[in-house]
Design a protein around this motif. Structure first.
Motif, short mmCIF file in Angstrom:
data_model
loop_
_atom_site.label_atom_id
_atom_site.label_comp_id
_atom_site.label_asym_id
_atom_site.label_seq_id
_atom_site.Cartn_x
_atom_site.Cartn_y
_atom_site.Cartn_z
N ASP A 105 -6.85 -3.38 10.26
CA ASP A 105 -7.07 -2.05 9.70
C ASP A 105 -6.43 -1.92 8.32
OD1 ASP A 105 -8.60 -1.16 11.78
OD2 ASP A 105 -7.28 0.48 12.39
N SER A 106 -5.58 -2.88 7.97
CA SER A 106 -5.04 -2.94 6.61
C SER A 106 -6.15 -3.09 5.58
CB SER A 106 -4.08 -4.13 6.51
OG SER A 106 -4.67 -5.28 7.09
N SER A 113 -6.12 2.08 5.31
CA SER A 113 -5.17 2.08 6.42
C SER A 113 -5.83 2.67 7.66
CB SER A 113 -3.92 2.91 6.08
OG SER A 113 -4.18 4.29 6.26
N LYS A 115 -5.30 5.29 8.90
CA LYS A 115 -5.55 6.71 8.71
C LYS A 115 -7.01 7.00 8.34
CE LYS A 115 -1.30 8.21 9.31
NZ LYS A 115 -0.46 7.03 9.14
N ASN A 166 -0.32 7.82 3.61
CA ASN A 166 -1.63 7.29 3.97
C ASN A 166 -2.59 8.33 4.54
OD1 ASN A 166 -1.07 4.73 3.07
ND2 ASN A 166 -0.37 3.99 5.06
N SER A 170 -6.27 9.25 2.94
CA SER A 170 -7.51 9.28 3.70
C SER A 170 -8.20 10.64 3.60
CB SER A 170 -7.16 8.95 5.16
OG SER A 170 -8.19 9.29 6.02
N LYS A 194 1.76 6.26 -4.09
CA LYS A 194 0.84 7.01 -3.23
C LYS A 194 0.59 8.41 -3.81
CE LYS A 194 1.49 4.22 0.92
NZ LYS A 194 1.92 4.06 2.30
N GLY A 335 5.18 4.74 6.16
CA GLY A 335 4.22 5.34 7.10
C GLY A 335 4.85 5.72 8.43
N THR A 422 -1.78 -2.01 10.31
CA THR A 422 -2.27 -0.65 10.09
C THR A 422 -2.52 -0.22 8.65
OG1 THR A 422 0.03 -0.01 10.35
CG2 THR A 422 -1.40 0.36 12.24
N GLY A 423 -2.06 -1.00 7.68
CA GLY A 423 -2.30 -0.55 6.31
C GLY A 423 -1.89 -1.60 5.28
#
Ligand SMILES: *Cc1c(COP(=O)(O)O)cnc(C)c1O
Length: 464
Positions: A105-106, A113, A115, A166, A170, A194, A335, A422-423
């Motif tokens: 999912d990265s 991510s 998210k 994140n 999204s 970010k 995160g 995850t990201g």
């Protein structure tokens, strides 16, 4: 309990709290899961919610493909499931050991991510409700929602969210693409890049002094005063949760496509990085709905911010803040830099998940480095926490207890382990390189963090 049955190394809430307070990595085996019988009473409602989310992604796919070239032509938000033999060897696994996979999912499109799944779904649900009420979909074709007059309609509405980064990316990116005003409430220590990126996407970023819980509460209050604003609440939204949960069917399809069997004799063990708990709980819920007790989910948290583990170990109504445990809540895993878990997530996860474990920041950086060196993956520190899962399950006291007491140990070699990455995709090159270099120096000098994957130190054992 007979005397030869293993005892949970850390048993009473006070013992667990004391151990968390010392900041040492531990694995907590969730005793509530033992009572879980083939799905909770709430499962039918959750199944309907997940199916609804899946169908909504399907309806919006043509519009997403139109708005974001990176998901053209199909408009699907999905990621690879990859075999990682090099990484497995670096983590101490051998060929006879369980199959190790990474769910990347990265690399998810649009938000980069996990998210993307929850955040985009939550925005689509709001948008769909508004356009159905106003009768704006032409001939059932969701691409008609890209018309200028629909964008103008959306521009009267604000979508706001509290985010460590994140979730804001999204929600901000999709809200802005549809035409909404987007406001993201962040704690002032959130990653600068970010915040920059969000502002570049057209979102308004409001910084709040203090931690994530404070930013979230402030965002919720501000949105409540504005009838044209909808706040997507990271601590309470089932729309986020069901969006995340759609990943489970994707994983199940990929496992089946790869010929991987999952059943009681061939368990699926999944390691999920955890902040407030929405994303990992959504996925655990989805996996529970598909695989039942053959799925064993462990949540990964930083040693300085183990809010979910603390909540699982506490009395049912208690939702402790890691600050009250004397921990800082400060971690490179931005995160996961969350002082308090989501009540909704804890209540859903408690009867389902196998356990939770904590990871040092230095260990996450080492994981980030080896994932890049061995497999060319670009993951962020939060995502790297899950890579400690296989080691914690085998080498920590809590992990060994879990393997023995649950019977999982006898089936471990036939298991499939999935580390959820995850990201990472949107991390700027200079930022990634700095993290990678720090991870490389940790890997070159492992003594600096002790043996990173030995769960419990001696004074913890003396206490237990
Ligand atoms: C948000 C996030 C998580 C955890 O999700 P929660 O819903 O906060 O538990 C894990 N990894 C990354 C990279 C994230 O951004």
């Amino acid at each position: 309990m007979t005397s030869d049955q293993p005892r949970q190394p850390l048993n009473a809430p006070a013992e667990i709290t004391a151990s968390l307070r010392r900041g040492r990595p531990i694995l907590y085996s969730n005793p509530a899961r033992a009572y879980h019988q083939a799905g909770s009473a709430a499962l039918p409602a959750h199944r309907a919610g997940i199916e609804d989310a899946r169908a909504r992604f399907g309806r919006f796919a043509p519009l997403l493909a139109h708005l974001f070239s990176e998901v053209a032509p199909h408009g699907t938000i999905g990621s690879r499931l990859i075999e990682v033999p090099g990484l497995k060897a670096s983590l101490g696994g051998d060929a006879t050991d369980a199959l190790l996979l990474v769910k990347a999912d990265s690399e998810l499109p649009i938000a980069g991510s996990i998210k993307a799944r929850g955040g985009i779904h939550a925005v689509l649900e709001i948008a769909e409700r508004l356009v159905l009420d106003a009768n704006l979909i032409e001939d059932g074709d969701y691409r008609s929602l890209a018309r200028p007059e629909v964008k103008a309609f959306f521009s009267h509405h604000e979508i706001s969210v509290g985010s460590t980064g994140n979730l804001g990316l999204s929600i901000g990116m999709v809200s802005a693409a549809l035409g909404f005003r987007a406001t993201v409430h962040m704690s002032d220590d959130a990653k600068e890049w970010k915040k920059h990126r969000l502002r570049a996407e057209g979102a308004t970023v409001i910084e709040h002094a203090g931690d994530y819980a404070i930013a979230l509460a402030a965002g919720r209050e501000i949105a409540a005063m504005d009838p044209q604003a909808t706040f997507i609440d990271d601590e309470a939204s089932t729309s986020l949760l069901y969006g995340y949960a759609t990943a489970a069917a994707e994983l199940a399809g990929q496992l089946q496509g790869a010929g991987v069997v999952v059943d009681e004799e061939h368990p699926l063990i999944v390691y999920l990085p955890c902040g407030v708990g929405g994303a990992p709980t959504g996925i655990a819920l989805g996996l529970d709905a598909i695989f039942g007790s053959a799925a064993h989910c462990f949540f990964a948290e930083p040693v300085e911010a183990p809010c979910f583990l603390a909540a699982m170990a506490a009395e049912e109504d208690d939702l402790p803040s890691v600050l009250d445990l004397g921990l800082s809540g400060i971690t490179e895993a931005d995160g996961l830099a969350v002082p308090r878990a989501s009540r909704v997530a804890v209540d859903i996860a408690r009867p389902i998940i196998a356990g939770a474990f904590t990871v040092h920041d230095d260990t996450m950086l080492r994981n980030l480095f080896i994932a890049h060196r061995d497999e060319g993956l670009r993951i962020e520190p939060s995502a790297a926490s899950g890579l400690s899962g296989p080691g914690m399950l085998r080498n920590s006291d809590g992990g060994r207890y879990h393997l023995a007491s649950s019977g999982l140990g006898a089936r471990l070699k036939r298991a499939t382990e999935v580390v959820w990455a995850t990201g990472g995709r949107l991390t700027p090159e200079y930022e990634f390189e700095a993290l990678r270099a720090r991870g490389e120096s940790v890997a070159a000098n492992p003594a600096s963090i002790g043996d990173p994957d030995q769960g419990v130190c001696e004074d913890d054992q003396a206490q237990a």
